[in-house]
Design a protein around this motif. Sequence first.
Motif, short mmCIF file in Angstrom:
data_model
loop_
_atom_site.label_atom_id
_atom_site.label_comp_id
_atom_site.label_asym_id
_atom_site.label_seq_id
_atom_site.Cartn_x
_atom_site.Cartn_y
_atom_site.Cartn_z
N TRP A 17 0.82 -1.23 -0.04
CA TRP A 17 0.08 0.13 0.03
C TRP A 17 0.89 1.20 -0.05
CZ3 TRP A 17 0.86 3.13 4.50
CH2 TRP A 17 1.73 2.50 5.30
N GLU A 18 0.35 2.58 -0.24
CA GLU A 18 1.30 3.64 -0.15
C GLU A 18 0.32 4.84 0.38
OE1 GLU A 18 2.95 5.79 -4.02
OE2 GLU A 18 3.53 3.67 -4.14
N TYR A 19 1.09 5.46 1.21
CA TYR A 19 0.52 6.66 1.82
C TYR A 19 0.86 7.97 0.94
CZ TYR A 19 0.06 10.64 5.03
OH TYR A 19 -0.24 12.04 5.41
N ARG A 20 -0.16 8.63 0.28
CA ARG A 20 -0.06 9.68 -0.70
C ARG A 20 -0.59 10.89 -0.03
NH1 ARG A 20 1.55 7.44 -5.82
NH2 ARG A 20 0.99 9.59 -6.64
N THR A 21 -0.03 11.96 -0.56
CA THR A 21 -0.38 13.27 0.10
C THR A 21 -0.70 14.12 -1.10
OG1 THR A 21 1.88 14.19 -0.49
CG2 THR A 21 1.29 13.50 1.86
N ASP A 22 -0.90 13.65 -2.45
CA ASP A 22 -1.28 14.30 -3.66
C ASP A 22 -2.75 13.73 -4.22
OD1 ASP A 22 -0.40 11.98 -4.13
OD2 ASP A 22 1.04 12.65 -5.88
N LEU A 23 -3.58 13.18 -3.36
CA LEU A 23 -4.46 12.61 -4.14
C LEU A 23 -5.71 13.52 -4.36
CD1 LEU A 23 -5.19 9.30 -1.59
CD2 LEU A 23 -4.23 9.47 -3.89
N PRO A 24 -6.40 13.40 -5.44
CA PRO A 24 -7.59 14.32 -5.83
C PRO A 24 -8.64 14.30 -4.92
CG PRO A 24 -7.60 12.72 -7.44
CD PRO A 24 -6.28 12.54 -6.71
#
Length: 348
Positions: A17-24
């Motif tokens: 899994w990935e933690y993202r800070t740039d999701l719409p």
Amino acid sequence: METTMRGICKMSAGPGWEYRTDLPIPQIGDGQVLMKVHATAVCGTDMHIIAWNEWAAKRMKDLPIVFGHETAGEVVQVGAAVKNLKVGDRISVETHIPCGRCFQCRTGNPHICENMQVFGVSVPGAFAEYAPVPASCAVPLAEGISYEMGSMLEAMGAGVHGVERADVQGKTVLVSGCGPIGLMAIGACRVHGAAKIVACDLFDEKLALAKTMGADITVNSGKEDVIKAVLDATQGHGADAAVDISGSGRAIVAGLRSLRKGGTLVSVGLPDGEIPINLTEDIIYREIVYTGISGRLMFETWDDCMNILRSPGFSLEPVIGGTYPLEDFQKAIDAINAGAPGKMILVP
Ligand SMILES: [Zn+2]
Ligand SMILES: [Zn+2]
């Protein structure tokens, strides 16, 4: 309003899994609301998604996707066709999204819809700051129910539905598996007037919580014989009902053999694969009633959960295992893998 958000994504087929800070921030459809997520609990299903087992691979076709489905939050935007919700409403979410048209939906069983979509599995979910929620699956939170509690209601509903199918009032019941759902099921057995509750698990810490939630007898099934413990507790007759939350083949067979003749076994937990059962000896000759349940009745079980929450002496507080900021997802996973008791909750 900002246009991006933080969230936890399944990026591609395979473990991880990935933690993202740039999701719409999700765009909502006419029949949806946008929920500002306040709490999302980690479910066994999420662990399957992380590990990418057969179950997950079969259901998650549209990647990348934000997962997480046991959630509660606040409505911040409503779709054009939504009549039952307004901005500011506090909600939890039924994760089974029925089609509304199939045979099951038209005959009062939308929770086992033939074209089921699942929030946080087949469509985007709530390990994020915002989530798109079908208005028909939003459940208003009664006053006094915190967002943390709200995020536990979906899982609680699975336990409550299982207990209600087992018809426990005045009966001796075995609950196998004392994870969060098992603990909430034990509390529900108590509220529903079970005469005697036997709980089993492999972890002593979980069994201690089972006592707190109302179990009369706890059995460490790694060290003790569950069947013997149940027979001892019932003058040798066996339990009237058993609810399996564990999904362990060994526990399911022990549950069957712990029942009196004519008893009922309800399966809530999901075994990883096929399990061998001796139909002749364990079910047919003994007239055992064996049923599975899938999720919650929509929406009777939710109402029952709210009532159980209001029952004197019942508290979900002991079932909260820990709360973590979204970016500490790995810590929550580590706690679960280490066998830490209770529900792990992420707060964005
Ligand atoms: Zn779940
Ligand atoms: Zn349907």
